[in-house]
Write an enzyme that holds these catalytic residues in place. Structure first.
Site, mmCIF file in Angstrom:
data_model
loop_
_atom_site.group_PDB
_atom_site.id
_atom_site.type_symbol
_atom_site.label_atom_id
_atom_site.label_comp_id
_atom_site.label_asym_id
_atom_site.label_seq_id
_atom_site.Cartn_x
_atom_site.Cartn_y
_atom_site.Cartn_z
ATOM 1 N N LYS A 11 0.872 -1.196 0.000
ATOM 2 C CA LYS A 11 0.000 0.000 0.000
ATOM 3 C C LYS A 11 0.896 1.229 0.000
ATOM 4 O O LYS A 11 2.046 1.178 0.419
ATOM 5 C CB LYS A 11 -0.926 0.047 1.218
ATOM 6 C CG LYS A 11 -0.244 0.100 2.590
ATOM 7 C CD LYS A 11 0.096 1.476 3.120
ATOM 8 C CE LYS A 11 0.720 1.359 4.495
ATOM 9 N NZ LYS A 11 1.443 2.606 4.897
ATOM 10 N N PRO A 95 9.837 -4.695 1.241
ATOM 11 C CA PRO A 95 10.772 -4.326 2.311
ATOM 12 C C PRO A 95 10.058 -4.297 3.655
ATOM 13 O O PRO A 95 8.902 -3.864 3.738
ATOM 14 C CB PRO A 95 11.245 -2.926 1.905
ATOM 15 C CG PRO A 95 10.283 -2.428 0.903
ATOM 16 C CD PRO A 95 9.643 -3.615 0.265
ATOM 17 N N GLY A 98 8.793 -0.742 5.963
ATOM 18 C CA GLY A 98 9.179 0.364 5.080
ATOM 19 C C GLY A 98 8.090 1.383 4.818
ATOM 20 O O GLY A 98 8.264 2.329 4.071
ATOM 21 N N GLY A 99 6.903 1.138 5.416
ATOM 22 C CA GLY A 99 5.802 2.069 5.165
ATOM 23 C C GLY A 99 4.920 1.623 4.011
ATOM 24 O O GLY A 99 3.995 2.315 3.605
ATOM 25 N N VAL A 100 5.195 0.411 3.489
ATOM 26 C CA VAL A 100 4.342 -0.116 2.407
ATOM 27 C C VAL A 100 3.414 -1.215 2.917
ATOM 28 O O VAL A 100 2.732 -1.870 2.132
ATOM 29 C CB VAL A 100 5.186 -0.639 1.212
ATOM 30 C CG1 VAL A 100 5.897 0.521 0.525
ATOM 31 C CG2 VAL A 100 6.159 -1.710 1.654
ATOM 32 N N GLY A 101 3.394 -1.404 4.245
ATOM 33 C CA GLY A 101 2.393 -2.279 4.863
ATOM 34 C C GLY A 101 2.606 -3.757 4.657
ATOM 35 O O GLY A 101 1.643 -4.537 4.717
ATOM 36 N N GLY A 103 3.817 -6.227 6.496
ATOM 37 C CA GLY A 103 3.356 -7.120 7.567
ATOM 38 C C GLY A 103 1.847 -7.081 7.704
ATOM 39 O O GLY A 103 1.178 -8.108 7.825
ATOM 40 N N SER A 105 -0.304 -6.334 5.424
ATOM 41 C CA SER A 105 -0.925 -6.965 4.258
ATOM 42 C C SER A 105 -0.865 -8.484 4.372
ATOM 43 O O SER A 105 -1.850 -9.178 4.093
ATOM 44 C CB SER A 105 -0.206 -6.515 2.983
ATOM 45 O OG SER A 105 -0.948 -6.867 1.832
ATOM 46 N N ASP A 137 -3.118 -0.671 10.214
ATOM 47 C CA ASP A 137 -3.206 -0.736 8.749
ATOM 48 C C ASP A 137 -3.881 -1.999 8.251
ATOM 49 O O ASP A 137 -4.087 -2.148 7.046
ATOM 50 C CB ASP A 137 -1.782 -0.728 8.155
ATOM 51 C CG ASP A 137 -1.283 0.681 7.972
ATOM 52 O OD1 ASP A 137 -0.162 0.859 7.500
ATOM 53 O OD2 ASP A 137 -2.035 1.596 8.325
#
Ligand code: SUD
Ligand code: ADP
Length: 282
Positions: A11, A95, A98-101, A103, A105, A137
């Site tokens: 995300k 990663p 990293g701010g892309v969620g 875990g 997700s 998240d």
């Protein structure tokens, strides 16, 4: 035994405003979540040993009890209607932290997959409520729709936005979400957006602080801004540059400094995990 393979998409927070801080220390956010057509991949295979939840593949160096995939399976276990355990194979692409969620997700995909395989028959809102116990998240990944979020990130209003290509870059640094949210210099009083807002009116309230604390993030943002509009996602460290087409994004990816990880992807209005699950059920 049958195997169900699903994505756990990344995300992006196309903006992230902090409106205030609650009594419990969590922050009231206003953010726009969208999914990417790139992420982790999880394969779920039911097993005859009904007590067992096994995670294999990229365990990402995380102890089993701390793995959000395991936590998601355990939280759902009391609702299962068939006597079966599960083997979960993780192919990690995103990663960590990293701010892309990544875990969050993984956790949401696990809730959605086991709700189907274990025939729990919980509704999406019920799964999202369970998911909130695993992280702020997780609900948006369970609901699976690009949305403006309020609250800690669980109050979701789906929204249609343009499809773009993104170059996502992860500098070699780990940003602690808790450190950012507990830092005295974090702005916490951005007013809620008025109706008719435009993306150009928005930003990421964590960005100035994270740039100051983590020079690598500042370097990444400055480098990407030479090519395209760029923001940090979540509390970082990942940054994303926006392009109109794949070729333009690929050209910049090919010149990326070797010490940085990067990938290109398109945003999707619906999480690809939901699309895959619907196809599997039909
Ligand atoms: C900042 C955001 C924006 O999407 O994403 P990431 O940067 O993590 O991707 C999320 O709100 C992160 O959600 P999540 O990653 O689940 O954070 P959690 O594990 O729930 O919380 C980690 C810590 O961040 C703080 N926290 C998190 C969310 C929130 N709305 N207010 C907070 O103050 C709390 O101190 C909490 O203990
Ligand atoms: N399966 C997993 N994949 C990634 N991170 C995980 C997983 N299980 C637990 N975690 C923990 O969750 C944290 C990241 O959570 P995540 O939702 O991916 O946040 P972010 O959006 O910052 O990537 C990691 O720092 C890691 O310690």
């Amino acid at each position: 035994m049958k195997t169900l393979t699903l994505s756990a998409p990344a995300k992006l927070n196309l903006f992230l405003h902090i409106n205030g801080r609650r009594e419990d220390g969590y922050h009231e956010l206003e953010t726009l979540f969208t999914f990417l057509d790139f992420g982790d991949e999880l394969a779920f295979t039911l097993t005859s040993n009904q007590q067992e939840i096994v995670i294999c593949g990229d365990t990402a160096g995380i102890p089993l009890e701390d793995n959000l995939i395991y936590k998601a399976a355990k939280i759902l276990e009391p609702y299962k209607k068939i006597a079966a355990g599960v083997d979960i194979h993780l192919n990690k692409q995103l990663p960590m932290g990293g701010g892309v969620g990544g875990g969050s997700s993984d956790a949401a995909t696990t809730l959605l997959a086991l709700n189907a395989l274990w025939q729990c028959q919980l509704t999406i809102p019920e799964l999202a409520k369970l998911g909130l116990q695993l992280g702020a998240d997780v609900p948006v990944f369970v609901e699976g729709k690009t949305a403006v979020a309020h609250g800690v990130g669980e109050q979701l209003e789906p929204i249609d936005i343009a499809q773009k290509w993104y170059l996502v870059v992860a500098p070699p640094v780990h940003v602690s979400t808790a450190l950012v949210f507990t830092h005295p210099d974090l702005p916490r009083n951005t007013p809620k957006l008025k109706s008719g807002w435009k993306l150009s009116d928005t930003g990421n309230d964590c960005q100035t602080l994270v740039k100051k604390l983590y020079p690598e993030v500042e370097k990444t943002l400055a480098w990407l801004l030479k090519y395209a509009p760029t923001k940090m996602t979540g509390t970082g460290a990942c940054c994303f540059a926006e392009f109109e087409n794949r070729e333009a994004a690929l050209r910049v990816l090919e010149t990326l400094p070797s010490s940085w990880q990067g990938f290109i992807a398109q945003n999707t209005s619906e999480s690809i995990c939901h699309r895959q699950l619907r196809a599997w059920q039909n």
